[in-house]
Design an enzyme around this catalytic site. Sequence first.
Site, PDB file in Angstrom:
ATOM      1  N   GLY A 156       0.842  -1.184   0.000  1.00 58.67           N
ATOM      2  CA  GLY A 156       0.000   0.000   0.000  1.00 58.67           C
ATOM      3  C   GLY A 156       0.879   1.236   0.000  1.00 58.67           C
ATOM      4  O   GLY A 156       2.043   1.199  -0.413  1.00 58.67           O
ATOM      5  N   ARG A 157       0.341   2.338   0.505  1.00 62.29           N
ATOM      6  CA  ARG A 157       1.098   3.586   0.522  1.00 62.29           C
ATOM      7  C   ARG A 157       2.396   3.465   1.312  1.00 62.29           C
ATOM      8  O   ARG A 157       3.448   3.951   0.902  1.00 62.29           O
ATOM      9  CB  ARG A 157       0.240   4.704   1.134  1.00 62.29           C
ATOM     10  CG  ARG A 157      -0.952   5.141   0.297  1.00 62.29           C
ATOM     11  CD  ARG A 157      -1.541   6.397   0.913  1.00 62.29           C
ATOM     12  NE  ARG A 157      -2.738   6.852   0.225  1.00 62.29           N
ATOM     13  CZ  ARG A 157      -3.973   6.704   0.673  1.00 62.29           C
ATOM     14  NH1 ARG A 157      -4.179   6.096   1.831  1.00 62.29           N
ATOM     15  NH2 ARG A 157      -5.001   7.161   0.004  1.00 62.29           N
ATOM     16  N   ILE A 158       2.309   2.814   2.487  1.00 64.02           N
ATOM     17  CA  ILE A 158       3.501   2.689   3.325  1.00 64.02           C
ATOM     18  C   ILE A 158       4.529   1.775   2.654  1.00 64.02           C
ATOM     19  O   ILE A 158       5.725   2.043   2.685  1.00 64.02           O
ATOM     20  CB  ILE A 158       3.129   2.163   4.725  1.00 64.02           C
ATOM     21  CG1 ILE A 158       2.191   3.151   5.432  1.00 64.02           C
ATOM     22  CG2 ILE A 158       4.378   1.933   5.570  1.00 64.02           C
ATOM     23  CD1 ILE A 158       1.580   2.621   6.712  1.00 64.02           C
ATOM     24  N   ARG A 178      -2.595  -8.719  -2.450  1.00 62.81           N
ATOM     25  CA  ARG A 178      -3.825  -9.393  -2.881  1.00 62.81           C
ATOM     26  C   ARG A 178      -4.039  -9.224  -4.382  1.00 62.81           C
ATOM     27  O   ARG A 178      -4.522 -10.113  -5.058  1.00 62.81           O
ATOM     28  CB  ARG A 178      -5.019  -8.834  -2.104  1.00 62.81           C
ATOM     29  CG  ARG A 178      -6.332  -9.519  -2.397  1.00 62.81           C
ATOM     30  CD  ARG A 178      -7.403  -9.054  -1.433  1.00 62.81           C
ATOM     31  NE  ARG A 178      -7.533  -7.593  -1.427  1.00 62.81           N
ATOM     32  CZ  ARG A 178      -8.363  -6.927  -0.641  1.00 62.81           C
ATOM     33  NH1 ARG A 178      -9.112  -7.583   0.227  1.00 62.81           N
ATOM     34  NH2 ARG A 178      -8.423  -5.607  -0.699  1.00 62.81           N
ATOM     35  N   ARG A 238      -0.046  -5.117  12.108  1.00 64.18           N
ATOM     36  CA  ARG A 238      -0.843  -5.532  13.257  1.00 64.18           C
ATOM     37  C   ARG A 238      -0.291  -6.849  13.783  1.00 64.18           C
ATOM     38  O   ARG A 238       0.124  -7.718  13.012  1.00 64.18           O
ATOM     39  CB  ARG A 238      -2.327  -5.715  12.873  1.00 64.18           C
ATOM     40  CG  ARG A 238      -3.068  -4.430  12.570  1.00 64.18           C
ATOM     41  CD  ARG A 238      -3.271  -3.585  13.825  1.00 64.18           C
ATOM     42  NE  ARG A 238      -4.026  -2.367  13.555  1.00 64.18           N
ATOM     43  CZ  ARG A 238      -3.488  -1.205  13.213  1.00 64.18           C
ATOM     44  NH1 ARG A 238      -2.163  -1.111  13.092  1.00 64.18           N
ATOM     45  NH2 ARG A 238      -4.238  -0.142  13.000  1.00 64.18           N
ATOM     46  N   GLU A 267      -2.334  -5.713  22.996  1.00 64.05           N
ATOM     47  CA  GLU A 267      -1.596  -4.510  23.392  1.00 64.05           C
ATOM     48  C   GLU A 267      -2.351  -3.748  24.476  1.00 64.05           C
ATOM     49  O   GLU A 267      -3.584  -3.733  24.458  1.00 64.05           O
ATOM     50  CB  GLU A 267      -1.372  -3.612  22.166  1.00 64.05           C
ATOM     51  CG  GLU A 267      -0.514  -4.266  21.094  1.00 64.05           C
ATOM     52  CD  GLU A 267      -0.318  -3.374  19.872  1.00 64.05           C
ATOM     53  OE1 GLU A 267      -0.912  -2.267  19.821  1.00 64.05           O
ATOM     54  OE2 GLU A 267       0.416  -3.777  18.970  1.00 64.05           O
ATOM     55  N   HIS A 286       4.337   0.106  19.613  1.00 67.25           N
ATOM     56  CA  HIS A 286       3.383   0.584  18.601  1.00 67.25           C
ATOM     57  C   HIS A 286       3.527   2.088  18.373  1.00 67.25           C
ATOM     58  O   HIS A 286       2.586   2.861  18.556  1.00 67.25           O
ATOM     59  CB  HIS A 286       1.943   0.241  19.021  1.00 67.25           C
ATOM     60  CG  HIS A 286       1.005   0.164  17.853  1.00 67.25           C
ATOM     61  ND1 HIS A 286      -0.091  -0.652  17.839  1.00 67.25           N
ATOM     62  CD2 HIS A 286       0.996   0.807  16.648  1.00 67.25           C
ATOM     63  CE1 HIS A 286      -0.745  -0.515  16.697  1.00 67.25           C
ATOM     64  NE2 HIS A 286      -0.096   0.361  15.947  1.00 67.25           N
ATOM     65  N   ILE A 287       4.711   2.477  17.910  1.00 71.65           N
ATOM     66  CA  ILE A 287       5.010   3.898  17.721  1.00 71.65           C
ATOM     67  C   ILE A 287       5.217   4.252  16.247  1.00 71.65           C
ATOM     68  O   ILE A 287       5.861   5.249  15.918  1.00 71.65           O
ATOM     69  CB  ILE A 287       6.242   4.329  18.544  1.00 71.65           C
ATOM     70  CG1 ILE A 287       7.485   3.513  18.140  1.00 71.65           C
ATOM     71  CG2 ILE A 287       5.971   4.202  20.031  1.00 71.65           C
ATOM     72  CD1 ILE A 287       8.783   4.050  18.734  1.00 71.65           C
ATOM     73  N   GLY A 288       4.667   3.433  15.353  1.00 73.30           N
ATOM     74  CA  GLY A 288       4.877   3.628  13.925  1.00 73.30           C
ATOM     75  C   GLY A 288       4.609   5.037  13.432  1.00 73.30           C
ATOM     76  O   GLY A 288       5.345   5.579  12.616  1.00 73.30           O
TER      77      GLY A 288
END
Length: 320
Positions: A156-158, A178, A238, A267, A286-288
């Site tokens: 995706g974008r990331i 996919r 995730r 979490e 979880h600091i993305g």
Amino acid sequence: MKPKVYITRKIPIDLLVELEAVCEVDIWEHEDIPVPRHVLEEKIVNIDGLFCLLTETIDQSLLDKANTLKIISNMAVGYNNIDIEAAKKRGITVTNTPGILTETTADLTFALLMATSRRLVESADYLKKGEWKTWSPMQLTGQDVHGATLGIIGLGRIGEALVRRAKGFDMTCIYYNRSRKPEIEKELGVGYAVLDELLKRADFICILTPYTNETKNLIGTRELSLMKSTSILINTARGGIVDEIALYEALSTKKIWAAGLDVFEEEPVNSNHRLLSLPNVVAIPHIGSASVNTRRKMAKLAIENLLLGVKNQTPKSIVV
């Protein structure tokens, strides 16, 4: 009468000015403690809008209590914390905050890749514990990043932003998605591979796919067994996408080299979690998207969506 909105976590006060001019705003004031379920159940009864985070589970039983709710504004790209079908049946709009965190999360993903490959956390601990007594040829040696093959699960974008960073390190980039993206393949010079092929070929495997029923435990014992013994797994998507028991087994028995994890199945993760005990795991909370600018932009968009929703206008980023 002003519409009522509830915000489940303390956010910068200056971002609330426009919202407070139009709405009656109620906020859970604790920055580091999620709103308790019973409080959320009480608050949701007569509000028009809800601003929430991934830490809140917005399920069918909660929505059954919502008499006047028009919009759920989720301050996140993902929305697996919300029962989308239940919201849709009740005519409740759900929004998220896509696009804003792309570059920041790609930065963090590549930083985690670098830190894991070069054993930075382990080396820092080694120094702090006073264990550095001499230099030796193979002391704390890691894996090269430059010239390696990067496999991305979920382009995706990331993922696209990550490819651009990897190209600066002369990495060969392949992806599994996919659906194929021929235009992106041509633009970025990235190749497509089926999942098993990607797992076999890649030196670094970065998981960036959304969490869905199809991707739950996508990476398990079989998939990990296909990876090289020198491979490094990075997950900034995730936690539930990776079978954590299988990952622990693969890491502890050196079937794969290391893992960099920003996310966990549950979490916040407990400090005695088995994966945290391994020296070949770099784990962060979880600091993305955790840069000041990005988090402010996310909060601002979530507020804009909330405001439009309670006004019966079309929000900017609708999930359903």
